[in-house]
Write a protein that holds these residues in place. Structure first.
Motif, short mmCIF file in Angstrom:
data_model
loop_
_atom_site.label_atom_id
_atom_site.label_comp_id
_atom_site.label_asym_id
_atom_site.label_seq_id
_atom_site.Cartn_x
_atom_site.Cartn_y
_atom_site.Cartn_z
N PHE A 1 0.82 -1.21 0.00
CA PHE A 1 0.00 0.00 0.00
C PHE A 1 0.86 1.27 0.00
CE2 PHE A 1 -1.99 3.43 2.50
CZ PHE A 1 -3.10 3.69 1.70
N PHE A 2 1.92 1.28 0.80
CA PHE A 2 2.64 2.55 0.99
C PHE A 2 3.42 2.98 -0.25
CE2 PHE A 2 1.68 0.93 5.20
CZ PHE A 2 1.04 2.03 5.72
N THR A 3 4.16 2.07 -0.87
CA THR A 3 4.90 2.48 -2.09
C THR A 3 4.05 2.31 -3.35
OG1 THR A 3 5.87 0.30 -2.42
CG2 THR A 3 7.15 1.88 -1.11
N GLY A 4 3.12 1.34 -3.33
CA GLY A 4 2.37 1.04 -4.55
C GLY A 4 1.18 1.95 -4.77
N THR A 5 0.54 2.39 -3.68
CA THR A 5 -0.69 3.18 -3.80
C THR A 5 -0.52 4.60 -3.27
OG1 THR A 5 -2.03 1.18 -3.64
CG2 THR A 5 -3.13 3.25 -3.11
N LEU A 6 -0.03 4.72 -2.03
CA LEU A 6 0.02 6.05 -1.42
C LEU A 6 1.09 6.95 -2.05
CD1 LEU A 6 -1.18 7.92 0.72
CD2 LEU A 6 0.41 6.94 2.39
N PHE A 33 6.96 -0.43 4.02
CA PHE A 33 7.03 0.87 4.70
C PHE A 33 8.48 1.37 4.80
CE2 PHE A 33 6.78 4.06 8.01
CZ PHE A 33 5.65 4.76 7.60
N ARG A 34 9.41 0.43 4.94
CA ARG A 34 10.82 0.84 4.98
C ARG A 34 11.22 1.45 3.62
NH1 ARG A 34 12.87 -3.96 7.06
NH2 ARG A 34 12.24 -3.58 9.19
N ARG A 35 10.74 0.89 2.54
CA ARG A 35 11.01 1.46 1.21
C ARG A 35 10.35 2.84 1.08
NH1 ARG A 35 10.26 -3.94 -0.48
NH2 ARG A 35 8.06 -3.57 -0.95
N PHE A 36 9.16 2.97 1.63
CA PHE A 36 8.43 4.24 1.62
C PHE A 36 9.26 5.31 2.36
CE2 PHE A 36 5.07 6.89 3.75
CZ PHE A 36 4.38 7.33 2.64
N HIS A 37 9.79 4.92 3.50
CA HIS A 37 10.63 5.83 4.30
C HIS A 37 11.89 6.23 3.52
CE1 HIS A 37 13.97 6.46 7.27
NE2 HIS A 37 13.08 7.29 7.78
N ALA A 38 12.46 5.29 2.79
CA ALA A 38 13.73 5.55 2.08
C ALA A 38 13.53 6.43 0.85
CB ALA A 38 14.37 4.22 1.67
N ASP A 39 12.32 6.52 0.33
CA ASP A 39 12.09 7.33 -0.86
C ASP A 39 12.38 8.80 -0.57
OD1 ASP A 39 10.40 6.94 -3.67
OD2 ASP A 39 10.25 8.97 -2.85
N ARG A 40 13.02 9.49 -1.52
CA ARG A 40 13.41 10.89 -1.31
C ARG A 40 12.21 11.82 -1.12
NH1 ARG A 40 18.06 13.38 -2.54
NH2 ARG A 40 16.89 15.05 -3.54
N HIS A 41 11.07 11.41 -1.62
CA HIS A 41 9.91 12.30 -1.56
C HIS A 41 9.25 12.32 -0.18
CE1 HIS A 41 6.95 14.84 -3.52
NE2 HIS A 41 5.98 14.16 -2.92
N THR A 42 9.45 11.28 0.62
CA THR A 42 8.80 11.23 1.93
C THR A 42 9.72 11.83 3.00
OG1 THR A 42 9.66 8.99 2.32
CG2 THR A 42 7.45 9.17 1.34
N LEU A 43 9.20 12.80 3.74
CA LEU A 43 10.00 13.48 4.77
C LEU A 43 9.58 12.97 6.15
CD1 LEU A 43 9.73 17.11 3.35
CD2 LEU A 43 11.53 15.43 2.93
N PHE A 44 10.58 12.53 6.90
CA PHE A 44 10.38 12.10 8.28
C PHE A 44 11.17 13.05 9.18
CE2 PHE A 44 8.08 8.00 8.08
CZ PHE A 44 7.98 7.87 6.70
N ALA A 45 11.14 12.80 10.50
CA ALA A 45 11.75 13.76 11.44
C ALA A 45 13.23 14.02 11.12
CB ALA A 45 11.59 13.25 12.86
N ASN A 46 13.98 12.99 10.72
CA ASN A 46 15.41 13.19 10.42
C ASN A 46 15.66 14.11 9.24
OD1 ASN A 46 16.29 11.69 12.57
ND2 ASN A 46 16.63 9.81 11.38
N ASP A 47 14.65 14.32 8.40
CA ASP A 47 14.79 15.23 7.26
C ASP A 47 14.48 16.67 7.65
OD1 ASP A 47 15.23 13.06 5.42
OD2 ASP A 47 13.08 12.63 5.60
N LEU A 48 14.09 16.90 8.89
CA LEU A 48 13.59 18.22 9.32
C LEU A 48 14.39 18.79 10.48
CD1 LEU A 48 9.80 17.31 9.58
CD2 LEU A 48 10.83 18.60 7.72
N LYS A 49 15.67 18.48 10.56
CA LYS A 49 16.44 18.96 11.71
C LYS A 49 16.20 20.45 11.93
CE LYS A 49 18.68 15.38 13.35
NZ LYS A 49 17.46 14.58 13.60
#
Ligand code: BMA
Length: 329
Positions: A269-274, A312-328
């Motif tokens: 769902f996360f990489t294929g649809t969302l 979900f790990r692949r979803f996290h690794a994608d450059r387009h998805t921003l998580f807390a570590n991307d927002l220092k």
């Protein structure tokens, strides 16, 4: 480097902030541990956005409707702010007309809390309690933490006391504006506003819009309650196309304010649809709903040991998805 509330336009260009409701307070198979999160357990990183709910603050309760202590929410808001992340607050308050829950749809509920209504004074006190709590969200230096407040969501649906079964659009708009007047003096407060997906019309944004002065973020709430990924994708794209045009016309940010595939039967769902959806719209953030500790049905973001973990790990690794570590900060 991005700051969560500082450069939203930049966020929209470089990626979308990924959010999760109640992320650090409970998960699919645990509750109340400190320093834990289903997302962190899988990715070693917290979401960029965390959502919390104020339902119960109006009653002076110590815990919200899902048993999360308000003191704990305050500490998590502070921790998320230190990470440079964003916080958004929803609110499922009781119906002041009869002290039933948010899901009580007694007709005339909203009219009764507006000026001149039977419950107006009591309701102003409730707004005051919400205001006091949000005011108490301060950083280590005693400065107000900026948060997104998203009250009176899904008003076009008929399941809340502020919804279409219990209020006219004009009454709803008056409720939102009254809430704004009572709380807008809080420093840095941003206002989110989000109808629910409605496949039967295209004018629900304009019908219920409180006005440019009262809203900063235009959102959409869209779920998959069993229709499947293909239908979900169609539904979200249709809804976001309407919301995007509306947000653009009004100079507002766009967000997918609540979403998820219930129980996530689609293990991609996360990489294929969302993800393809997130890449098609200029979204400020997306908020996946809660992994309820008390209800296995409410499972919306991958949890450790579950079949959606690798995706979900692949979803996290994608450059387009921003998580807390991307927002220092
Ligand atoms: C709803 C559901 C409820 C929950 C409420 C507030 O959409 O998840 O179970 O109590 O949000 O979190």
């Amino acid at each position: 480097m991005l700051s969560a509330l500082g450069c939203p336009a930049q966020n929209a260009r470089t990626g979308v902030m990924i959010g999760h409701q109640d992320d650090p307070v409970y998960g699919r198979a645990w509750a109340w541990d400190e320093g834990r999160s289903d997302v962190k357990d899988i990715c070693g990183d917290y979401p960029a956005v965390m959502g919390f709910d104020l339902g119960g603050i109006e009653l002076g309760a110590a815990e919200n409707l899902d048993r999360v202590p308000f003191d704990r929410i305050r500490r998590e808001v502070q921790a998320q702010h230190r990470r440079g992340g964003l916080v958004t607050l929803s609110w499922h308050p009781h119906n002041p007309v009869n002290d039933s829950t948010s899901w009580d749809t007694t007709p005339g509920s909203v009219a009764n809390v507006l000026p001149g209504g039977r419950c107006h004074r009591q309701f102003r006190r409730w707004l005051g309690l919400a205001r006091d709590y949000i005011r108490s969200l301060k950083d280590d230096n005693g400065r107000q933490i900026p948060v997104v407040f998203r009250p009176w969501h899904e008003m076009n649906g008929g399941w809340f006391w502020w919804g279409s079964k219990s209020a006219t659009p004009a009454e709803y708009i008056a409720l939102y504006q009254m809430t704004w007047r009572e709380l807008h003096s809080i420093r840095g407060l941003r206002w989110g506003w989000s109808p629910n997906r409605d496949d039967t019309r295209t004018d629900h944004y304009s019908a219920y819009y409180p006005g440019d002065r009262y809203v900063d973020i235009v959102g959409a709430d869209v779920y998959d309650f069993g229709e499947g990924s293909e239908a979900y994708s169609r539904n979200v794209r249709r809804e976001l196309a309407i919301a995007e045009a509306f947000a653009r016309d009004h100079g507002k940010l766009l967000a997918l304010t609540e979403t998820g595939q219930q129980q996530i039967p689609d293990t991609c769902f996360f990489t294929g649809t969302l993800l393809p959806i997130l890449k098609s719209f200029p979204l400020y953030y997306v908020l996946l709903w809660r992994n309820a500790w008390d209800n296995q049905k409410e499972y919306y973001i991958a949890a450790p040991g579950m079949p959606q973990e690798a995706d979900f790990r692949r979803f996290h690794a994608d450059r387009h998805t921003l998580f807390a570590n991307d927002l220092k900060p």
